[in-house]
Write a protein that holds these residues in place. Structure first.
Motif, PDB file in Angstrom:
ATOM      1  N   GLU A  61       0.827  -1.212   0.000  1.00  0.00           N
ATOM      2  CA  GLU A  61       0.000   0.000   0.000  1.00  0.00           C
ATOM      3  C   GLU A  61       0.863   1.264   0.000  1.00  0.00           C
ATOM      4  O   GLU A  61       0.597   2.212  -0.737  1.00  0.00           O
ATOM      5  CB  GLU A  61      -0.932   0.002   1.213  1.00  0.00           C
ATOM      6  CG  GLU A  61      -1.874   1.174   1.252  1.00  0.00           C
ATOM      7  CD  GLU A  61      -2.798   1.164   2.472  1.00  0.00           C
ATOM      8  OE1 GLU A  61      -3.465   2.182   2.687  1.00  0.00           O
ATOM      9  OE2 GLU A  61      -2.845   0.149   3.208  1.00  0.00           O
ATOM     10  N   LEU A  62       1.923   1.273   0.799  1.00  0.00           N
ATOM     11  CA  LEU A  62       2.802   2.440   0.845  1.00  0.00           C
ATOM     12  C   LEU A  62       3.487   2.657  -0.500  1.00  0.00           C
ATOM     13  O   LEU A  62       3.550   3.780  -0.996  1.00  0.00           O
ATOM     14  CB  LEU A  62       3.838   2.295   1.962  1.00  0.00           C
ATOM     15  CG  LEU A  62       4.790   3.470   2.167  1.00  0.00           C
ATOM     16  CD1 LEU A  62       4.036   4.780   2.362  1.00  0.00           C
ATOM     17  CD2 LEU A  62       5.720   3.203   3.346  1.00  0.00           C
ATOM     18  N   GLY A  63       3.949   1.591  -1.124  1.00  0.00           N
ATOM     19  CA  GLY A  63       4.544   1.714  -2.457  1.00  0.00           C
ATOM     20  C   GLY A  63       3.551   2.249  -3.464  1.00  0.00           C
ATOM     21  O   GLY A  63       3.864   3.127  -4.271  1.00  0.00           O
ATOM     22  N   SER A  64       2.335   1.780  -3.403  1.00  0.00           N
ATOM     23  CA  SER A  64       1.285   2.222  -4.318  1.00  0.00           C
ATOM     24  C   SER A  64       0.968   3.694  -4.130  1.00  0.00           C
ATOM     25  O   SER A  64       0.824   4.441  -5.101  1.00  0.00           O
ATOM     26  CB  SER A  64       0.030   1.373  -4.104  1.00  0.00           C
ATOM     27  OG  SER A  64      -1.033   1.838  -4.892  1.00  0.00           O
ATOM     28  N   VAL A  65       0.864   4.124  -2.878  1.00  0.00           N
ATOM     29  CA  VAL A  65       0.578   5.532  -2.586  1.00  0.00           C
ATOM     30  C   VAL A  65       1.700   6.429  -3.115  1.00  0.00           C
ATOM     31  O   VAL A  65       1.464   7.549  -3.538  1.00  0.00           O
ATOM     32  CB  VAL A  65       0.374   5.731  -1.066  1.00  0.00           C
ATOM     33  CG1 VAL A  65       0.349   7.196  -0.701  1.00  0.00           C
ATOM     34  CG2 VAL A  65      -0.901   5.058  -0.613  1.00  0.00           C
ATOM     35  N   CYS A  66       2.916   5.900  -3.117  1.00  0.00           N
ATOM     36  CA  CYS A  66       4.075   6.669  -3.603  1.00  0.00           C
ATOM     37  C   CYS A  66       4.237   6.570  -5.116  1.00  0.00           C
ATOM     38  O   CYS A  66       5.195   7.086  -5.676  1.00  0.00           O
ATOM     39  CB  CYS A  66       5.345   6.163  -2.933  1.00  0.00           C
ATOM     40  SG  CYS A  66       5.430   6.512  -1.168  1.00  0.00           S
TER      41      CYS A  66
END
Length: 79
Positions: A61-66
């Protein structure tokens, strides 16, 4: 969290630690499922500098948000 898409940021542990050491971080983002031995130094640096720490559920999720296609343990908004 939407600020990660539009504001200046660093992604990944090495870049995040470097930004924290240079006192360039406004907000630290940490994935809850990242290994604590990986993220603890960044969290401690952020807390010592009174930088807010925001927890994201997963590294995916953090990678996707970035807007990156890989998992990431940490990211940070920079000044």
């Amino acid at each position: 969290m939407h600020r990660l898409k539009t504001n200046s940021k660093v992604i990944g542990m090495k870049q995040t630690l470097k930004a924290l050491e240079n006192q360039d971080v406004k907000v630290l983002y940490v994935a809850k499922d990242a290994q604590s031995k990986v993220t603890i130094k960044a969290i401690e640096l952020a807390k010592s500098q009174q930088i807010p720490v925001v927890y994201i559920n997963t590294m995916v999720e953090l990678g996707s948000v970035c807007d990156v296609e890989v998992k990431t343990a940490t990211a940070a908004l920079i000044k």
